[in-house]
Design an enzyme around this catalytic site. Structure first.
Site, short mmCIF file in Angstrom:
data_model
loop_
_atom_site.label_atom_id
_atom_site.label_comp_id
_atom_site.label_asym_id
_atom_site.label_seq_id
_atom_site.Cartn_x
_atom_site.Cartn_y
_atom_site.Cartn_z
CD GLU A 32 45.37 31.89 43.35
OE1 GLU A 32 44.67 31.66 42.33
OE2 GLU A 32 44.90 32.21 44.45
CB CYS B 137 40.63 31.52 41.69
SG CYS B 137 41.33 31.93 43.26
CD GLU C 97 38.21 32.64 37.05
OE1 GLU C 97 38.76 33.66 36.63
OE2 GLU C 97 38.54 32.07 38.11
CE LYS D 141 44.72 47.75 44.25
NZ LYS D 141 43.28 47.67 44.58
P1 ADP Z 1 39.09 40.34 39.87
O1 ADP Z 1 38.51 40.01 38.54
O2 ADP Z 1 39.28 39.23 40.79
O3 ADP Z 1 38.52 41.60 40.48
P2 ADP Z 1 41.35 41.91 39.10
O4 ADP Z 1 42.56 41.30 38.50
O5 ADP Z 1 40.55 42.87 38.31
O6 ADP Z 1 40.56 40.65 39.58
O7 ADP Z 1 41.71 42.60 40.48
C1 ADP Z 1 42.55 42.04 41.43
C2 ADP Z 1 43.37 43.14 42.07
O8 ADP Z 1 44.23 43.72 41.10
C3 ADP Z 1 42.53 44.28 42.64
O9 ADP Z 1 43.12 44.69 43.88
C4 ADP Z 1 42.68 45.35 41.58
O10 ADP Z 1 42.50 46.66 42.07
C5 ADP Z 1 44.10 45.14 41.12
N1 ADP Z 1 44.41 45.64 39.77
C6 ADP Z 1 43.57 45.87 38.73
N2 ADP Z 1 44.25 46.32 37.65
C7 ADP Z 1 45.56 46.36 38.00
C8 ADP Z 1 46.78 46.72 37.32
N3 ADP Z 1 46.79 47.12 36.05
N4 ADP Z 1 47.94 46.61 37.99
C9 ADP Z 1 47.97 46.18 39.27
N5 ADP Z 1 46.88 45.85 39.97
C10 ADP Z 1 45.67 45.93 39.36
#
Ligand code: ADP
Length: 487
Positions: A266, A300, A397, A192
């Site tokens: 990561e 990151c 961050e 995804k």
């Molecule tokens: P960033 O701050 O880099 O956007 P996120 O952790 O919010 O990081 O998002 C990174 C990825 O994780 C995206 O593809 C997002 O859609 C997905 N994501 C967000 N919430 C969840 C969750 N609860 N479980 C799995 N994937 C998630």
């Protein structure tokens, strides 16, 4: 020889040099890539994806729900059992090589779409993201039929279906980091991309389809956090590989606790970039700028905390300010641009919050006098001088072009300060002395440490963190391990 008379301090103007968009084909709408075909989402829902530099809608992306994820995971399981697991490793490698070559063939198109959808300067996407993505496929293609040599005395076995969730800062490159080693080790994939940057992953789906990779070996499902959670929680997923925020990483770790799923995370970072008095100052200035300002600080491992030894602090800060004055913020598709658009309105709001906070906490803010476009999400490169260890701008961050500056006297002091943070992803050190470099590589708790350079990546080199930056390594020989059972 004529002396270079260009004066620093003014607004540097160049004639616009935008990259052509005409050769790029973006569909009005993108479906989910499941079992080798583009299919409509079960509930028929789509969401807009925009260009963060112009705010225009580029396309509509399918929102996958649990049912779609279930279909994708089952397709991946079926492909694993019936085709991929049984295929000779040499044949698997050929498909991965083919994907690498096709990325190279379409590199210009991929770079332009990456800059349009993600906001990063074309120079970065063209010279770093896309070539490195192809290189990751090339590198891991080579390992596919040599796994027994990678782990002598062990019997490497694939795991099954891997669920992979990636963020928006390196959309295509992260997809390559995840998919290439998974395929080389004989696993099948449900990936995804991030909701704001799905387009290059969907272009990669087109490439994968064209490459003739057997149906279901790679499935790409788009959507928001709920879609990601459905992948993590699916009982047929054998391994989860996640890159993203520490908050979501913690949710994922809780979700897989007590299951047999393997996991690598990561997560965030807050890297120290350390400059000693004996460092080559001009190169260090360039490395600092590269480490935090290019790519909008959307990395990151960005060198977001600068530590300068007292004796050179004044000179270095003066030179850094001069260099910042020459940085060009603007159209990501213009090859003169150094700093493109912030990926989303939410991210810009988060950065703005920290800019306000930094001043309130008592650090001294410096921004160059450059102009920024009125439309789109942009942020000037920013220094916070006289920052202290307890400031939130030092501890948390920010994920933007914001650099805190602290000074130090001794190596012990800087090691203490650099490590006194919840993260441990990366660090940089600038010095003339190899002994200091070795001292720091021994004593800094960071997964990657660059010496007299910054943000250098190579598929052969492992990458990953300590502490709240996560665990597991990607890249290199180490990057194969999380996708294998070694018996
Ligand atoms: P960033 O701050 O880099 O956007 P996120 O952790 O919010 O990081 O998002 C990174 C990825 O994780 C995206 O593809 C997002 O859609 C997905 N994501 C967000 N919430 C969840 C969750 N609860 N479980 C799995 N994937 C998630």
């Amino acid at each position: 020889m004529q002396e270079n008379k260009v004066e620093l301090g003014g607004d540097w103007t160049y004639a616009p040099a935008p990259e052509d968009k005409k050769h790029v084909k973006i569909e009005k709408r993108y479906d989910l890539f499941i079992n080798g075909k583009f299919v409509k989402p079960a509930k028929g829902k789509y969401f807009d994806t925009i260009s963060p530099s112009t705010e225009e809608v580029l396309s509509q992306i399918a929102e996958a729900d649990e049912k779609d994820v279930d279909t994708a995971v089952k397709a991946a399981r079926n492909a694993y059992d019936k085709v991929w697991k049984k295929m000779p490793a040499k044949e698997r490698g050929k498909y991965i090589f083919r994907i690498a070559r096709m990325i190279q063939e379409r590199s210009r198109e991929l770079a332009v779409i990456e800059s349009m959808n993600g906001g990063k300067p074309i120079r970065e996407s063209r010279d770093i993201d896309v070539p490195l993505a192809a290189n990751h496929f090339f590198y891991y293609a080579g390992w596919a039929d040599k796994l027994e040599y990678a782990f002598p005395g062990k019997k490497p076995q694939s795991l099954g279906v891997v669920g992979q969730i990636i963020p928006w800062n390196f959309p295509l490159l992260m997809a390559a980091w995840k998919i290439a080693p998974a395929l080389a080790t004989g696993n099948t994939v449900v990936l995804k991309p991030a909701e704001t940057t799905s387009l290059t992953a969907l272009k990669l789906a087109e490439i994968i389809q064209e490459s003739g990779l057997p149906d279901g070996v790679v499935n790409i499902v788009t959507g928001h956090g709920k879609t990601g959670a459905a992948i993590v929680n699916h009982p047929l997923v054998n391994k989860v590989a996640f890159t993203g925020s520490t908050d979501v990483g913690k949710i994922i770790q809780k979700a897989v606790a007590g299951t047999n799923k393997k996991v690598t995370l990561e997560l965030g970072g807050k890297a120290a970039n350390i400059v000693f008095e004996d460092a080559p100052i001009d190169q260090a200035v360039e490395g600092i700028v590269n480490g935090i300002f290019f790519n909008q600080g959307h990395v990151c491992c960005a060198g977001s905390r600068l530590f300068v030894q007292e004796g050179v602090a004044e000179e270095l800060i003066r030179k850094l300010k001069d260099r910042m004055q020459t940085l060009i913020v603007g159209d990501p598709l213009d090859k003169n641009t150094d700093i493109g658009a912030i990926n989303s309105k939410e991210q810009l709001q988060k950065i703005d919050h920290y800019l306000k906070l930094g001043s309130e906490e008592g650090a001294e803010m410096y921004q160059p006098s450059c102009s920024i476009p009125s439309k789109g999400f942009f942020c000037k490169p920013t220094l916070f001088l006289h920052a202290s260890q307890s400031h939130r701008i030092v501890q948390e961050e920010i994920f933007g072009p914001v650099l805190t500056v602290q000074t130090f006297r001794t190596i012990e002091e800087v090691v203490e300060k650099a490590n006194n943070i919840p993260y441990g992803l990366s660090a940089g050190v600038w010095t003339d002395k190899g002994s200091k470099i070795f001292n720091l590589t021994q004593n800094l708790r960071a997964g990657v440490i660059w010496a007299n350079t910054y943000n250098k990546f190579d598929p052969t080199s492992p990458f990953g963190g300590y502490k709240e930056s996560g665990f597991g390594r990607e890249g290199g020989l180490h990057g194969l391990m999380p996708y294998l059972e070694l018996t």
